[in-house]
Motif scaffolding. Structure first.
Motif, PDB file in Angstrom:
ATOM      1  N   LEU C 147       0.758  -1.191  -0.064  1.00 44.05           N
ATOM      2  CA  LEU C 147       0.043  -0.013   0.089  1.00 44.05           C
ATOM      3  C   LEU C 147       1.005   1.291  -0.033  1.00 44.05           C
ATOM      4  O   LEU C 147       0.432   2.122  -0.753  1.00 44.05           O
ATOM      5  N   PRO C 148       1.832   1.473   0.735  1.00 43.57           N
ATOM      6  CA  PRO C 148       2.823   2.495   0.707  1.00 43.57           C
ATOM      7  C   PRO C 148       3.214   2.878  -0.429  1.00 43.57           C
ATOM      8  O   PRO C 148       3.417   4.228  -1.080  1.00 43.57           O
ATOM      9  N   LEU C 149       3.672   1.951  -1.204  1.00 42.53           N
ATOM     10  CA  LEU C 149       4.153   1.940  -2.767  1.00 42.53           C
ATOM     11  C   LEU C 149       3.096   2.704  -3.635  1.00 42.53           C
ATOM     12  O   LEU C 149       3.390   3.436  -4.343  1.00 42.53           O
ATOM     13  N   ALA C 150       1.927   1.960  -3.594  1.00 41.90           N
ATOM     14  CA  ALA C 150       0.951   2.341  -4.431  1.00 41.90           C
ATOM     15  C   ALA C 150       0.345   3.692  -4.185  1.00 41.90           C
ATOM     16  O   ALA C 150       0.265   4.699  -4.845  1.00 41.90           O
ATOM     17  N   ILE C 151       0.365   4.269  -2.640  1.00 41.30           N
ATOM     18  CA  ILE C 151      -0.254   5.443  -2.255  1.00 41.30           C
ATOM     19  C   ILE C 151       0.969   6.571  -2.806  1.00 41.30           C
ATOM     20  O   ILE C 151       0.525   7.771  -3.299  1.00 41.30           O
ATOM     21  N   ILE C 152       2.214   6.256  -2.682  1.00 45.69           N
ATOM     22  CA  ILE C 152       3.096   7.177  -2.876  1.00 45.69           C
ATOM     23  C   ILE C 152       3.067   7.528  -4.448  1.00 45.69           C
ATOM     24  O   ILE C 152       3.109   8.785  -4.915  1.00 45.69           O
ATOM     25  N   LEU C 153       3.109   6.631  -5.340  1.00 43.23           N
ATOM     26  CA  LEU C 153       3.084   6.540  -6.626  1.00 43.23           C
ATOM     27  C   LEU C 153       1.777   7.176  -7.430  1.00 43.23           C
ATOM     28  O   LEU C 153       2.262   8.154  -7.876  1.00 43.23           O
ATOM     29  N   LEU C 154       0.727   6.935  -6.541  1.00 43.94           N
ATOM     30  CA  LEU C 154      -0.358   7.527  -7.123  1.00 43.94           C
ATOM     31  C   LEU C 154      -0.440   9.153  -6.547  1.00 43.94           C
ATOM     32  O   LEU C 154      -0.996   9.862  -7.238  1.00 43.94           O
ATOM     33  N   SER C 155       0.212   9.419  -5.374  1.00 41.66           N
ATOM     34  CA  SER C 155       0.216  10.587  -5.167  1.00 41.66           C
ATOM     35  C   SER C 155       0.796  11.520  -6.248  1.00 41.66           C
ATOM     36  O   SER C 155       0.222  12.535  -6.585  1.00 41.66           O
ATOM     37  N   ALA C 156       1.991  11.065  -6.628  1.00 34.50           N
ATOM     38  CA  ALA C 156       2.744  11.804  -7.610  1.00 34.50           C
ATOM     39  C   ALA C 156       1.824  11.892  -8.900  1.00 34.50           C
ATOM     40  O   ALA C 156       1.772  12.888  -9.421  1.00 34.50           O
ATOM     41  N   GLY C 157       1.071  10.870  -9.271  1.00 33.10           N
ATOM     42  CA  GLY C 157       0.255  10.694 -10.574  1.00 33.10           C
ATOM     43  C   GLY C 157      -0.988  11.889 -10.363  1.00 33.10           C
ATOM     44  O   GLY C 157      -1.036  12.647 -11.170  1.00 33.10           O
ATOM     45  N   ALA C 194       1.697   0.593 -13.767  1.00 34.90           N
ATOM     46  CA  ALA C 194       2.769   0.496 -13.365  1.00 34.90           C
ATOM     47  C   ALA C 194       2.507   0.163 -12.136  1.00 34.90           C
ATOM     48  O   ALA C 194       3.477  -0.721 -11.514  1.00 34.90           O
ATOM     49  N   VAL C 195       1.673   0.584 -11.150  1.00 35.63           N
ATOM     50  CA  VAL C 195       1.299   0.231  -9.689  1.00 35.63           C
ATOM     51  C   VAL C 195       1.111  -1.309  -9.816  1.00 35.63           C
ATOM     52  O   VAL C 195       1.594  -2.022  -8.724  1.00 35.63           O
ATOM     53  N   ALA C 196       0.301  -1.458 -10.571  1.00 35.78           N
ATOM     54  CA  ALA C 196      -0.318  -2.906 -10.741  1.00 35.78           C
ATOM     55  C   ALA C 196       0.892  -4.013 -10.814  1.00 35.78           C
ATOM     56  O   ALA C 196       1.036  -4.779 -10.321  1.00 35.78           O
ATOM     57  N   VAL C 197       1.567  -3.414 -11.806  1.00 32.48           N
ATOM     58  CA  VAL C 197       2.782  -4.302 -12.400  1.00 32.48           C
ATOM     59  C   VAL C 197       3.830  -4.524 -11.185  1.00 32.48           C
ATOM     60  O   VAL C 197       4.229  -5.781 -10.778  1.00 32.48           O
ATOM     61  N   LEU C 198       4.024  -3.466 -10.434  1.00 31.07           N
ATOM     62  CA  LEU C 198       5.104  -3.357  -9.365  1.00 31.07           C
ATOM     63  C   LEU C 198       4.474  -4.204  -8.060  1.00 31.07           C
ATOM     64  O   LEU C 198       5.025  -4.877  -7.682  1.00 31.07           O
ATOM     65  N   VAL C 199       3.205  -4.164  -7.672  1.00 33.23           N
ATOM     66  CA  VAL C 199       2.560  -4.652  -6.768  1.00 33.23           C
ATOM     67  C   VAL C 199       2.407  -6.226  -6.989  1.00 33.23           C
ATOM     68  O   VAL C 199       2.614  -7.137  -6.222  1.00 33.23           O
ATOM     69  N   PHE C 200       1.885  -6.670  -8.358  1.00 28.03           N
ATOM     70  CA  PHE C 200       2.109  -7.837  -8.600  1.00 28.03           C
ATOM     71  C   PHE C 200       3.617  -8.649  -8.487  1.00 28.03           C
ATOM     72  O   PHE C 200       3.658  -9.491  -7.752  1.00 28.03           O
ATOM     73  N   ILE C 201       4.635  -7.897  -8.798  1.00 29.76           N
ATOM     74  CA  ILE C 201       5.806  -8.568  -8.922  1.00 29.76           C
ATOM     75  C   ILE C 201       6.240  -8.483  -7.389  1.00 29.76           C
ATOM     76  O   ILE C 201       6.761  -9.667  -7.076  1.00 29.76           O
TER      77      ILE C 201
END
Lengths: 445, 290, 272
Positions: C147-157, C194-201
């Motif tokens: 979640l932190p990764l997704a929130i940080i990336l989406l914030s920038a987006g 990109a978030v989905a790919v990273l979370v999947f990985i």
């Protein structure tokens, strides 16, 4: 609408994924009613010969005695490194998820608070050194399964050639003179002391002897790893040292210990082992011996079978032989099984442990590839693994075990951390040993 | 004005999944974890006693902890800087149509797809002096080096981290470039702005939040570096390559000192948290974009 | 001239792509070598064998098909749950003032903690929820991790999207939810993917939480592969084959996602 569709799709997907596999949702998972003496017994083990052998014993038990007793044993295998991490987590959480833990002489003291002592188990068939190593405060906390000791694995073809070619001896003496400050004749591997080991390491290295058939004499398992402390301990004990004085004080700041560190650092600094030795452990040692680039090494007994297997080690199979560790001291530890204090199915688990303590169970274990800690089984089953009699003899004659105290496991780790720099000449032996000694003193409590 | 009310309500509606999740799966474990730092939880002692700040004192006076902190910081800064720069360059390079783009794009992501725990083992084989490819090739060209020698091991670890994680920084910044309106870029080029000037005066400023996000994510992950280093060196020789995570891992799992491990983790967090807003401000300012 | 420069890009990117994949190619090569050939040295090549793949698919006695299935369910579940939580709440935080900067600060702060910190607390939590050794339990744990990764990336987006886009939609009478799902999500498609790919990985590759929370039913492939790290050494060939196989699902996922990442069509269409 697109939005709603997406939400629905996400939610459905999630529901599907969420519902599909929720199989084992019994929290503790320990099966069987508490103490009913039957039901599922869960056991942790690590993969490799021990796990493979045990899974065959377990299958036989589940089909035979177990089905009579209405006990089913389930094994959880974790990698070698992770087994103890997982168990430590379970113990810290006082979990009842597993009934039988996999432990070893080196951590039984640390784990004892989470284990129940075994009171009803017959230990008379085992090596006394293995059984004693699993005692803590005079109570038996675990049942030996496998024994592990160390050997000198060496290229018999190369050493024999040297011994048989007297014309090479003067050159050998010259190399020995430079390596250990003393002219020596080459000796058979069984007679080596640590000086012979060092001189031989030089002789079989291209840096000291350009005509050496191997690139390096030896490989040191010098990575900062608690298991590597066990191997270096052989040098320490073989040089007359030990962890503690007879009255139980830390004893690492001694000339014997300095000499033992010196064996490693001399070999490392002079390039009689690959510089990569600083990050070597069991697999690297196997690789170096298999590739034929290295003439000899200290290795755990479990490594030999594979090196002598033509399909796995085509370059060296049949050329390697076993000798006692130079200095005639080998670390012995037992891998063992123990009862989780928080298990809810102790009666059933104890029944299974009792079964494991029989010669029949351990014979089956040996046939399936294990190295059981019962001398009589090792003698009987010599046809399975030619190293069995030597293992039995070596443990009997040369085996020593490190004292068991609550922090033994941590002490191995701290000694590796304090000394691994000095082993590879990154630090002087003196200060490193002082650090190690202080850490050990603290851990002895 | 009705939009204001809607947005006041929708703010909470949209935020509710996070609130629910956080209450159960974040607040409890974090509380539990931090609390452990104040107790003498260890495998050796059956009694778990409240010890106040003792664990924190023990950790802070342990030279091993300070050495690990120093190594981790230097390592994290080095790899983050290299990976962000290389990742950005790579994103710019790939951000155009060229033959074979789809294949190479996927290939560029493969390093992050190998589980770090497995990658460590793969590196061990690849770099093994006896049976590994890299030493054999190096010997083939006359370079007889030992990659794991004490004086080369740190650069080696940095290099491996760069190989593994530059694709991560690349992916984030590339996705950012894709969301970036191409007409602005084209307009700038029509205006005759030089490539470098376009980059400096238009692309970089607009990409700032994304660049900072990539940099920041790499930095906080690099601070937790564990798998590959642990598998390759276990923190040695001595404590030369012991990262904070390795220190904490050993404290918990080898020493059985869960209280100390929790205290060490908490210290790391408390020391680093003041820096977080500095980055977050640049990544995401709530409210309208400027 | 334009054409030549583009081929130059192909060569440059291709070389980099090969360079970063040297470890993977080596793994692929090793996975087809017999144990004997592996011990002969890196460039020794005898008769190729598929034994290691047989072992990695179950011949070694471990239930690898199950491990792969578990990993797939865990990773997909985590992707869905992370997006479901992160998209609305990040939007709310960035544009509607939900939680202010606290949400970002807190989630970033969380990611600073070593994963080991959560080992025992998560074990206890899942134990209390009766979710130990279950796939949903691991989905929740990986959601927590990512979640932190997704929130940080989406914030920038979200911050990157010009506010005028939303204002225009508002003038057209769209409400907040509508704006988020039918205006902003398409614009941010590349970032979401990109978030989905990273979370999947990251979920696919998680190791420590799987170690702590699973024991047999929910074991993912990363943990299953560790069966080849044994007390008598590492089974290089088997673990290489497992590593190769375990890379394929994330690659396939990325290939599917690539449409959104590479072309940028969706983004361009809305912005134009």
């Amino acid at each position: 609408m697109k939005a709603a569709g997406l939400v629905i799709a996400l939610a459905t997907g999630l529901a599907l994924v969420g519902c599909a596999p929720s199989t084992g949702s019994k929290a503790g998972g320990s099966g069987g009613e508490q103490g009913s003496g039957s039901g599922t017994v869960k056991m942790v083990l690590w993969p490799g010969p021990e796990g493979d052998a045990m899974s065959k014993v377990v299958d036989a038990y589940n089909a035979g005695q177990g089905s009579k007793d209405k006990i089913k044993v389930e094994m959880t295998l974790l990698s070698r490194q992770d087994t103890f991490s997982k168990e430590a987590t379970l113990m810290a959480a006082k979990s009842n998820q597993q009934d039988i833990y996999f432990v070893a002489s080196y951590n039984v003291g640390q784990y004892a608070n989470s284990l129940d002592p075994l009171t009803s188990v017959d230990a008379s068939n085992y090596f006394p050194v293995a059984v004693d190593g699993l005692k803590y405060q005079d109570k038996q906390y675990a049942l030996p399964l496998d024994v592990s000791n160390h050997f000198l694995l060496y290229r018999k073809d190369l050493v024999d050639t040297l011994l048989g070619t007297k014309s090479q001896w003067p050159a050998y003496q010259a190399v020995a003179q430079r390596a250990i400050g003393e002219r020596r004749d080459p000796k058979p591997a069984a007679e080596w002391d640590w000086n012979d080991y060092t001189a031989m390491a030089a002789w079989f290295s291209k840096t000291a002897n350009p005509s050496s058939p191997t690139r390096y004499g030896t490989i040191l398992q010098a990575k900062n790893l608690l298991y590597n402390t066990m191997i270096w301990d052989d040098v320490l004990w073989g040089s007359g040292g030990s962890w503690t004085t007879p009255d139980g004080k830390a004893n690492l700041d001694t000339p014997a210990a300095a000499k033992a560190v010196g064996v490693y650092s001399t070999i490392y600094k002079n390039g009689w082992t690959s510089k990569d030795s600083s990050q070597a452990e069991f697999p690297e040692t196997q690789a170096a011996l298999k590739a034929g680039t290295t003439a000899f090494a200290l290795q755990r007994s479990a490594g030999f079978a594979e090196l002598n297997d033509k399909t796995k080690s085509p370059l060296v199979a049949g050329k390697l032989a076993i000798a006692p560790v130079p200095g005639q001291k080998t670390h012995v530890h037992a891998l063992a099984v123990a009862l989780n204090k928080y298990s809810e199915n102790k009666d059933a688990a104890t029944k299974f442990l009792n079964y494991l303590a029989t010669k029949d169970a351990m014979s089956a274990y040996a046939e399936a590839g294990g190295i059981p800690a019962m001398p009589s089984v090792l003698q009987d089953k010599a046809s399975i693994n030619p190293a069995f009699p030597q293992i039995a003899e070596s443990i009997d004659k040369y085996g020593y075990s490190v004292p068991v105290f609550p922090n033994t496991f941590q002490a191995y780790s701290k000694i590796a951390e304090s000394l691994s720099g000095a082993w590879v000449g990154q630090q002087d032996a003196g200060p490193a040993l002082k650090t190690a000694n202080a850490a050990l003193e603290k851990l002895l409590g | 004005m009705s939009t204001r009310t809607t947005s006041r309500l929708s703010k909470w509606v949209l935020g509710s999944p996070l609130i629910v999740f956080a209450l159960i799966f974040v607040v409890y474990p974090v509380y539990q974890g931090i609390q452990t730092g104040f107790y003498s939880l260890s495998l050796q002692n059956p009694d778990t006693l409240f010890t106040g700040l003792e664990n924190f004192g023990t950790v802070l006076t342990d030279p091993g902890f300070l050495a690990a902190a120093k190594f981790t910081l230097l390592f994290a800064l080095a790899v983050t800087a290299i990976e962000t720069v290389l990742g950005f360059g790579l994103a710019l390079l790939v951000n155009r149509e060229f033959p074979g783009k789809k294949v190479f794009f996927t290939m560029l992501l493969v390093p992050i797809m190998v589980a770090p725990a497995l990658l460590g083992v793969m590196f061990r084989l690849l770099l093994n002096g006896d049976i590994g490819l890299v030493p054999e090739v190096l010997r083939g060209v006359g370079l007889d080096v030992s990659l794991f020698a004490p004086n080369t091991v740190v650069p080696l670890l940095v290099l491996l981290d760069v190989l593994q994680w530059t694709p991560f920084a690349f992916l984030i910044m590339y996705a950012g470039l894709q969301s970036f309106p191409s007409d602005v870029l084209e307009a700038a080029q029509v205006d005759g702005a030089g490539r470098l000037r376009t980059l400096r005066s238009i692309v970089v400023p607009m990409m700032k939040p994304i660049i900072f996000a990539a940099l920041f994510l790499r930095l906080i992950d690099a601070i937790r570096t564990f798998d590959v280093v642990y598998v390759l060196t276990a923190g040695g020789p001595g404590t030369k390559t012991t990262t904070m995570s390795i220190y904490i891992y050993k404290t918990a799992f080898e020493s059985g000192q869960f209280g100390l491990a929790a205290a060490a983790s908490t210290i790391v967090m408390v020391v680093l948290i003041p820096f977080v807003p500095l980055f977050v401000k640049r990544i995401a300012t709530p409210g309208a974009a400027e | 001239m334009t054409k030549r420069r583009l081929w130059g890009t192909t060569v440059a990117v291709g070389l980099i792509a090969i360079l970063v994949n040297v470890p993977w190619f080596n793994t692929l090569f090793v996975s087809f070598k017999s144990d004997g050939d592996i011990s002969r040295g890196a460039t020794a090549a005898g008769t190729p064998t598929t034994d290691h793949y047989a072992n990695a698919l179950g011949a070694a006695g471990y239930d690898f098909p199950r491990f792969f299935l578990n990993s797939a369910m865990i990773a997909l579940g985590a992707v869905l749950l992370v997006l479901l939580i992160a998209i609305p709440s990040t939007y709310s935080a960035i544009r509607l003032g939900f939680g202010g900067r606290f949400v970002m600060n807190a989630s970033s702060g969380l990611r600073l903690l070593p994963a080991i910190f959560f080992a025992v607390p998560y074990f206890l939590l899942m134990s209390n929820l009766r979710m130990l050794d279950t796939v949903p339990g691991l989905i929740l744990a990986n959601t927590f991790l990512n979640l932190p990764l997704a929130i940080i990336l989406l914030s920038a987006g979200f911050r990157d999207v010009p506010i005028e886009v939303e204002e225009a939609a508002k003038v057209d009478g769209a409400n907040t939810y509508r704006i988020l799902y039918s205006v902003l999500m398409p614009i941010l498609a590349p970032s979401l993917v990109a978030v989905a790919v990273l979370v999947f990985i990251f979920s696919w590759n998680d190791y420590l939480f799987a170690l702590v929370l699973s024991s047999s039913n929910a074991t993912p492939i990363t943990l299953g592969a560790a069966n080849f790290v044994t007390s008598t050494g590492i089974r290089w060939g088997d673990i290489s084959a497992t590593a190769v196989l375990s890379t394929l699902p994330p690659v396939i996922f990325a290939v599917f996602a690539q449409r959104y990442l590479v072309s940028g069509l969706s983004a361009g269409a809305v912005k134009g």
